[in-house]
Structure formats: C-alpha cells, structure tokens
Enzyme design. Structure first.
Site, PDB file in Angstrom:
ATOM      1  N   TYR A  74       0.816  -1.241   0.094  1.00  0.00           N
ATOM      2  CA  TYR A  74      -0.038   0.004  -0.087  1.00  0.00           C
ATOM      3  C   TYR A  74       0.677   1.195  -0.132  1.00  0.00           C
ATOM      4  O   TYR A  74       0.491   2.347  -0.607  1.00  0.00           O
ATOM      5  CB  TYR A  74      -0.966   0.059   1.074  1.00  0.00           C
ATOM      6  CG  TYR A  74      -1.712   1.276   1.324  1.00  0.00           C
ATOM      7  CD1 TYR A  74      -2.654   1.625   0.306  1.00  0.00           C
ATOM      8  CD2 TYR A  74      -1.638   2.167   2.448  1.00  0.00           C
ATOM      9  CE1 TYR A  74      -3.462   2.929   0.645  1.00  0.00           C
ATOM     10  CE2 TYR A  74      -2.160   3.178   2.458  1.00  0.00           C
ATOM     11  CZ  TYR A  74      -3.082   3.707   1.353  1.00  0.00           C
ATOM     12  OH  TYR A  74      -3.936   5.011   1.886  1.00  0.00           O
ATOM     13  N   SER A 127      -2.711  13.360   8.112  1.00  0.00           N
ATOM     14  CA  SER A 127      -3.559  13.333   6.993  1.00  0.00           C
ATOM     15  C   SER A 127      -5.040  13.393   7.345  1.00  0.00           C
ATOM     16  O   SER A 127      -5.211  12.886   8.691  1.00  0.00           O
ATOM     17  CB  SER A 127      -3.338  11.915   6.217  1.00  0.00           C
ATOM     18  OG  SER A 127      -4.465  11.412   5.632  1.00  0.00           O
ATOM     19  N   GLN A 139      -3.775  18.234   6.717  1.00  0.00           N
ATOM     20  CA  GLN A 139      -4.049  18.119   5.418  1.00  0.00           C
ATOM     21  C   GLN A 139      -5.407  17.768   5.154  1.00  0.00           C
ATOM     22  O   GLN A 139      -6.044  16.593   6.166  1.00  0.00           O
ATOM     23  CB  GLN A 139      -3.191  17.020   5.021  1.00  0.00           C
ATOM     24  CG  GLN A 139      -3.638  16.570   3.318  1.00  0.00           C
ATOM     25  CD  GLN A 139      -4.622  15.242   3.267  1.00  0.00           C
ATOM     26  OE1 GLN A 139      -4.590  14.629   4.090  1.00  0.00           O
ATOM     27  NE2 GLN A 139      -5.579  15.467   2.094  1.00  0.00           N
ATOM     28  N   TYR A 191      -8.636  16.683   2.464  1.00  0.00           N
ATOM     29  CA  TYR A 191      -9.085  16.376   1.118  1.00  0.00           C
ATOM     30  C   TYR A 191     -10.439  17.138   0.678  1.00  0.00           C
ATOM     31  O   TYR A 191     -11.313  17.293   1.854  1.00  0.00           O
ATOM     32  CB  TYR A 191      -9.281  14.877   0.936  1.00  0.00           C
ATOM     33  CG  TYR A 191      -8.358  13.870   0.811  1.00  0.00           C
ATOM     34  CD1 TYR A 191      -7.494  14.006  -0.251  1.00  0.00           C
ATOM     35  CD2 TYR A 191      -8.023  12.776   1.571  1.00  0.00           C
ATOM     36  CE1 TYR A 191      -6.597  13.542  -0.748  1.00  0.00           C
ATOM     37  CE2 TYR A 191      -6.702  12.286   1.379  1.00  0.00           C
ATOM     38  CZ  TYR A 191      -6.203  12.396   0.332  1.00  0.00           C
ATOM     39  OH  TYR A 191      -5.108  11.511  -0.022  1.00  0.00           O
ATOM     40  N   THR A 205      -5.226  18.927  -0.306  1.00  0.00           N
ATOM     41  CA  THR A 205      -5.013  18.298  -1.480  1.00  0.00           C
ATOM     42  C   THR A 205      -5.963  18.293  -2.594  1.00  0.00           C
ATOM     43  O   THR A 205      -6.999  17.874  -2.346  1.00  0.00           O
ATOM     44  CB  THR A 205      -4.665  16.689  -1.081  1.00  0.00           C
ATOM     45  OG1 THR A 205      -3.765  16.936   0.136  1.00  0.00           O
ATOM     46  CG2 THR A 205      -4.244  15.764  -1.940  1.00  0.00           C
ATOM     47  N   ARG A 213      -4.672   1.581  -7.884  1.00  0.00           N
ATOM     48  CA  ARG A 213      -3.474   0.852  -7.585  1.00  0.00           C
ATOM     49  C   ARG A 213      -3.592  -0.550  -7.552  1.00  0.00           C
ATOM     50  O   ARG A 213      -4.034  -1.075  -6.580  1.00  0.00           O
ATOM     51  CB  ARG A 213      -3.291   1.402  -6.002  1.00  0.00           C
ATOM     52  CG  ARG A 213      -3.256   3.109  -5.914  1.00  0.00           C
ATOM     53  CD  ARG A 213      -2.590   3.498  -4.846  1.00  0.00           C
ATOM     54  NE  ARG A 213      -2.955   5.118  -4.770  1.00  0.00           N
ATOM     55  CZ  ARG A 213      -3.502   5.437  -3.850  1.00  0.00           C
ATOM     56  NH1 ARG A 213      -3.934   5.071  -2.786  1.00  0.00           N
ATOM     57  NH2 ARG A 213      -3.847   6.946  -3.777  1.00  0.00           N
ATOM     58  N   LYS A 215      -1.778  21.359  -2.299  1.00  0.00           N
ATOM     59  CA  LYS A 215      -0.912  20.298  -2.627  1.00  0.00           C
ATOM     60  C   LYS A 215      -1.398  19.466  -3.778  1.00  0.00           C
ATOM     61  O   LYS A 215      -2.535  18.913  -3.849  1.00  0.00           O
ATOM     62  CB  LYS A 215      -1.081  19.423  -1.302  1.00  0.00           C
ATOM     63  CG  LYS A 215      -0.133  18.101  -1.561  1.00  0.00           C
ATOM     64  CD  LYS A 215       0.092  17.312  -0.183  1.00  0.00           C
ATOM     65  CE  LYS A 215       0.764  16.078  -0.390  1.00  0.00           C
ATOM     66  NZ  LYS A 215       0.389  14.844  -0.916  1.00  0.00           N
ATOM     67  N   HIS A 241       1.597  13.262  -6.042  1.00  0.00           N
ATOM     68  CA  HIS A 241       1.145  12.234  -4.919  1.00  0.00           C
ATOM     69  C   HIS A 241       2.003  10.981  -4.596  1.00  0.00           C
ATOM     70  O   HIS A 241       1.497   9.805  -4.545  1.00  0.00           O
ATOM     71  CB  HIS A 241      -0.260  12.007  -5.494  1.00  0.00           C
ATOM     72  CG  HIS A 241      -1.286  11.871  -4.018  1.00  0.00           C
ATOM     73  ND1 HIS A 241      -2.144  12.601  -3.698  1.00  0.00           N
ATOM     74  CD2 HIS A 241      -1.451  10.895  -3.085  1.00  0.00           C
ATOM     75  CE1 HIS A 241      -2.784  12.393  -2.842  1.00  0.00           C
ATOM     76  NE2 HIS A 241      -2.448  11.225  -2.438  1.00  0.00           N
ATOM     77  N   ARG A 271       1.024   8.189  -7.129  1.00  0.00           N
ATOM     78  CA  ARG A 271      -0.145   7.399  -6.776  1.00  0.00           C
ATOM     79  C   ARG A 271      -1.425   7.742  -7.377  1.00  0.00           C
ATOM     80  O   ARG A 271      -2.576   7.269  -7.244  1.00  0.00           O
ATOM     81  CB  ARG A 271      -0.425   7.389  -5.258  1.00  0.00           C
ATOM     82  CG  ARG A 271       0.658   7.032  -4.452  1.00  0.00           C
ATOM     83  CD  ARG A 271       0.729   7.196  -2.990  1.00  0.00           C
ATOM     84  NE  ARG A 271      -0.171   6.532  -2.162  1.00  0.00           N
ATOM     85  CZ  ARG A 271      -0.030   5.265  -1.659  1.00  0.00           C
ATOM     86  NH1 ARG A 271       1.120   4.561  -2.129  1.00  0.00           N
ATOM     87  NH2 ARG A 271      -0.962   4.656  -1.084  1.00  0.00           N
TER      88      ARG A 271
HETATM   89  C1  FMN Z   1       0.698   5.377   1.602  1.00  0.00           C
HETATM   90  C2  FMN Z   1       0.678   6.621   1.464  1.00  0.00           C
HETATM   91  C3  FMN Z   1      -0.411   7.351   1.713  1.00  0.00           C
HETATM   92  C4  FMN Z   1      -0.625   8.677   1.459  1.00  0.00           C
HETATM   93  N1  FMN Z   1      -1.883   9.164   1.800  1.00  0.00           N
HETATM   94  C5  FMN Z   1      -1.907  10.622   1.811  1.00  0.00           C
HETATM   95  C6  FMN Z   1      -2.892  11.410   2.227  1.00  0.00           C
HETATM   96  O1  FMN Z   1      -3.926  10.995   3.148  1.00  0.00           O
HETATM   97  N2  FMN Z   1      -3.289  12.635   1.948  1.00  0.00           N
HETATM   98  C7  FMN Z   1      -2.331  13.390   1.049  1.00  0.00           C
HETATM   99  O2  FMN Z   1      -2.477  14.524   0.610  1.00  0.00           O
HETATM  100  N3  FMN Z   1      -1.245  12.669   0.353  1.00  0.00           N
HETATM  101  C8  FMN Z   1      -1.088  11.425   0.857  1.00  0.00           C
HETATM  102  N4  FMN Z   1       0.148  10.678   0.202  1.00  0.00           N
HETATM  103  C9  FMN Z   1       0.926  11.402  -0.629  1.00  0.00           C
HETATM  104  C10 FMN Z   1       2.195  11.982   0.183  1.00  0.00           C
HETATM  105  O3  FMN Z   1       1.673  13.156   0.881  1.00  0.00           O
HETATM  106  C11 FMN Z   1       2.996  12.492  -0.676  1.00  0.00           C
HETATM  107  O4  FMN Z   1       2.887  13.376  -1.590  1.00  0.00           O
HETATM  108  C12 FMN Z   1       3.980  11.358  -1.286  1.00  0.00           C
HETATM  109  O5  FMN Z   1       4.251  10.203  -0.556  1.00  0.00           O
HETATM  110  C13 FMN Z   1       5.335  11.978  -1.789  1.00  0.00           C
HETATM  111  O6  FMN Z   1       6.098  11.097  -2.297  1.00  0.00           O
HETATM  112  P1  FMN Z   1       7.316  10.227  -1.624  1.00  0.00           P
HETATM  113  O7  FMN Z   1       6.609   8.839  -0.891  1.00  0.00           O
HETATM  114  O8  FMN Z   1       8.045   9.418  -2.924  1.00  0.00           O
HETATM  115  O9  FMN Z   1       7.980  10.841  -0.722  1.00  0.00           O
HETATM  116  C14 FMN Z   1       0.426   9.469   0.590  1.00  0.00           C
HETATM  117  C15 FMN Z   1       1.482   8.695   0.022  1.00  0.00           C
HETATM  118  C16 FMN Z   1       1.528   7.292   0.600  1.00  0.00           C
HETATM  119  C17 FMN Z   1       2.845   6.538   0.098  1.00  0.00           C
END
Ligand code: FMN
Length: 384
Positions: free
Chosen positions: A24, A106, A127, A129, A155, A164, A251, A275, A278
């Site tokens: 995940y 988050s 953060q 949504y 975000t 995913r 974001k 993101h 993702r």
């Molecule tokens: C497991 C996971 C959950 C995430 N959940 C959120 C979230 O709840 N809200 C959000 O704005 N970004 C979320 N993100 C994105 C992160 O805030 C961030 O943009 C991203 O992890 C940056 O890339 P990196 O993992 O390569 O450092 C998530 C990322 C991951 C890996």
C-alpha cells in the site's frame, strides 16, 4: 538489519510488516511509471561540486509561514500511518517535533487530530481532502483549529482515486482481502503484537469522530470512494478560505499555469507533487515539473515539493531547483514501520548529515545559498 542509509529502511519495513501494508505504501498507480521516474529523475539531477571555500560553518535552518524549521523538511500527510506502527501518527509527530520540523496529519489518519496535537509541543500541520460531505470538512476544520493547527494543506489532486493495482493482489482491497490480511498478520508477529494488539482502535480517527461510529479499514476504501468530489474547482477553495484564517497550502500542483492560478487565488504555498506517483500515472516526475513552476511563481508564494525524495541529497536537489521546503512520504513510513519513533528520528539525522555533506561540497553555507547555481548546467531534466 544494519541501517546505514535512509533507503535501508525500505527493506527493514518489508520484513516487519504484512505485505498488504508494505505494498500500500510502496506502490503507485497503474504501471507505476511516474513512481519510478520520481526517484530516477531526481537522483539524476547533477550537483555542481565546489571546493576550498572554508565550509566550517553551515546552517540548515529556515523559516516558513513564520515557523522556525531546523531544516527545510517536513513529514508529508500519509493516510493510515497508524497501521505502520502503534499509534504511528503520534510517534512520527514526536520524532519530527524533536528534530524541529513540521509533521502533517492526513485527513485519513488512524489517530484523530486531538490525540496527535496533544502529544507534541509544536503545532502540527493538517491535510484536508476535498470531499462531497462538506459537513465533515467543516467539522474537521473546527477540530483542527481547536487543536492549535495553523497550517492547512489542501490536497487537490484526488478528485477521483487513481487505481493501485498492487492493492488488489496484496489483500489491501478485494473480496479475499480480510482473510489475506489476517493470515499475513499471523505471519508477522512483531507487527501483530505492536499494532494489531496494542495499536487499537484501528479506525480513521477523524472520520469516526464525525460519524460517531468507528470507521474501520474495511469501510475506508468505500467511504473515501463515495466521497471524492470530481466537481471541485477553484471556487470551492473560496469556501475553505472562509473557514480558515491560517496559512493555506495547495498540494498537488504539477503545472505552471495551475501554480499561477494558486497565486491568483491567494494561496500561501503550493506543494509541487504528483502524490508520490499514486494518482495519474504518466504525469511528469516532480524533478521535471518543478523548474518551470519555480520560474513562474518563485517569490509569489512558498514552494514546497515532494515525490521521489529518498535521502538528504534529494532534498538539496529539490531546494536547488526552486523548492523552499521538501516533504517526504514513503521515506519516513518505512522508517516508522521498521523502528517506530526512533526509526524516524534516526532517518531525520541521516537526512541532515547528507544535506550537510551536499551543501559543503556545493559551497552553500545556508539554505538560501542553494540555487540553480548549485547544479551543473543542464542538470535539470526539463520538460520538452
Ligand atoms: C501510503 C501513502 C498514503 C498517502 N496518503 C496521503 C493522504 O492521505 N493525503 C495526501 O495529501 N497525500 C497522501 N499521500 C501522498 C504523500 O503526502 C506525498 O505526496 C508522497 O508520499 C510523496 O512521495 P514520496 O512517497 O515519494 O516521498 C500518501 C502517500 C503514501 C505513500
């Protein structure tokens, strides 16, 4: 396992936690091209070595939104952080606070805002949504204010969720998910004891608080899926502005025109982000997108950047390309999963040491000294 570099934590996390959680965090959307190019493009940004400049005094300190930061680094919002270690959001926030940098909670955290905010001295960032249920957004903003949050990270790159595919295979989603997750937990007893037994309740703290009933992992995907709002536009952000008087950071900006719109809107900052690869696979890495965005809006608002940052040298690269502060997601999640608060604390030490070496050898005594001059000509993988 020997941990000598920040990236060692990935393997350590993989050993300790059930595969559904590892994948995940580790995975991206669709064929994961953007996930890979985030890391590869950034690692390929060549630093310009400078020598014999008496670099005996060096400072990584900086300031953002009136907040002092020991270095230009913050922990990104990561949903379900509390599944990676017992009350994981609290542990990560403690490590960040002790190091003198911000922690971002988050919307879909396990621990609710009040629990995390009460555990640390420094105000956390929150953060949000964009969700159809505006009642929830209002409720959570009120909770954030009451908990002393000042900086809101909004975000905007998730009007719909990216697919995913790993999650369907790993047991994170799908019909056989609950059975797979139970089996995997049984095979990872350290995690099962730490998080499975002692990390309860396993729910989305902020959502449960609003709904007045537990929102467990099974409900998570369904709740989020029902609540994404594809109709979101800049006018909805005015509504948020009315509810929030502190700094507001948008974001998920990846295009210079959107960055200019953020300036027109009056945002205090943006996070240049895809993101972490993702959402929409095939969009450019942040290393490719950041320089044009910095050209367009540097100085008009704070530029934060994330996606693909795996070590201290990557932070220096992002700053040299125009970021004011850098966020890390997976890097701290792996460390948290492997060794809890002390893992994140050690990770931040490693980042700091690496940044100092990179600054010494590029001739930058302060963060403000880092610029495109710290990179070799044509180091930035420009968008063609
Ligand atoms: C497991 C996971 C959950 C995430 N959940 C959120 C979230 O709840 N809200 C959000 O704005 N970004 C979320 N993100 C994105 C992160 O805030 C961030 O943009 C991203 O992890 C940056 O890339 P990196 O993992 O390569 O450092 C998530 C990322 C991951 C890996």
């Amino acid at each position: 396992m020997i941990i000598s570099s920040p990236t060692d934590y990935r393997q350590a996390a993989k050993r300790r936690i059930p595969p559904f959680l590892f994948h995940y965090a580790d995975g991206g959307s669709y064929a994961e091209h953007t996930l890979r190019s985030n890391v590869e493009d950034l690692a390929g940004v060549a630093l310009r070595q400078r020598v014999l400049k008496d670099m005996s005094s060096l400072s990584l300190e900086t300031e953002l939104f009136g907040e002092k930061m020991a270095m230009p680094l913050a922990l990104a919002p990561v949903g379900l952080t509390g599944m990676y270690a017992r009350r994981g959001e609290v542990q990560a926030a403690r490590a960040a606070t002790k190091k003198g940098i911000p922690f971002t909670l988050s919307t879909v955290s396990v621990c609710p805002i009040a629990e995390v905010a009460a555990a640390v001295e420094r105000p956390i960032w929150f953060q949000l949504y964009v969700l159809k249920d505006r009642g929830f957004m209002k409720h959570v903003l009120e909770r954030a204010k009451a908990a002393g949050v000042k900086t809101l990270v909004f975000t905007v790159d998730m009007p719909v969720p990216g697919a995913r595919y790993r999650d369907a295979h790993s047991g994170m989603s799908g019909k056989s998910g609950p059975m797979k997750r139970m089996l995997q937990a049984a095979l990872h007893p350290l995690w099962a004891w730490d998080v499975g037994v002692h990390g309860r309740p396993h729910d989305l703290g902020n959502v449960s608080d609003y709904r007045g009933q537990p929102t467990e992992l099974e409900d998570y995907i369904a709740w989020l899926g029902d609540n994404f709002d594809p109709s979101i536009s800049w006018k909805d952000l005015d509504w948020i502005r009315e509810q929030w008087d502190g700094p507001m950071v948008i974001k998920g900006i990846l295009d210079a025109d959107d960055a200019r719109d953020a300036v027109r809107f009056g945002a205090d900052g943006i996070v240049v982000s895809n993101h972490g690869g993702r959402q929409l696979d095939g969009v450019p890495s942040t290393a490719r997108a950041l320089p044009a965005i910095a050209d367009a809006v540097k100085g008009d608002l704070a530029i934060l950047a994330d996606s693909g940052v795996r070590n201290g040298l990557d932070v220096v690269r992002m700053i040299a390309m125009g970021a004011d502060t850098v966020l890390i997601g997976r890097a701290f999640i792996y460390a948290l999963a492997a060794a809890g608060e002390s893992g994140v604390a050690n990770l931040l030490e490693l980042f700091e040491k690496e940044m100092k070496v990179a600054m010494t050898l590029t001739g930058a005594r302060t963060i403000a000294d880092l610029s495109t001059e710290s990179l070799v000509p044509d180091a930035i993988p420009a968008l063609k």
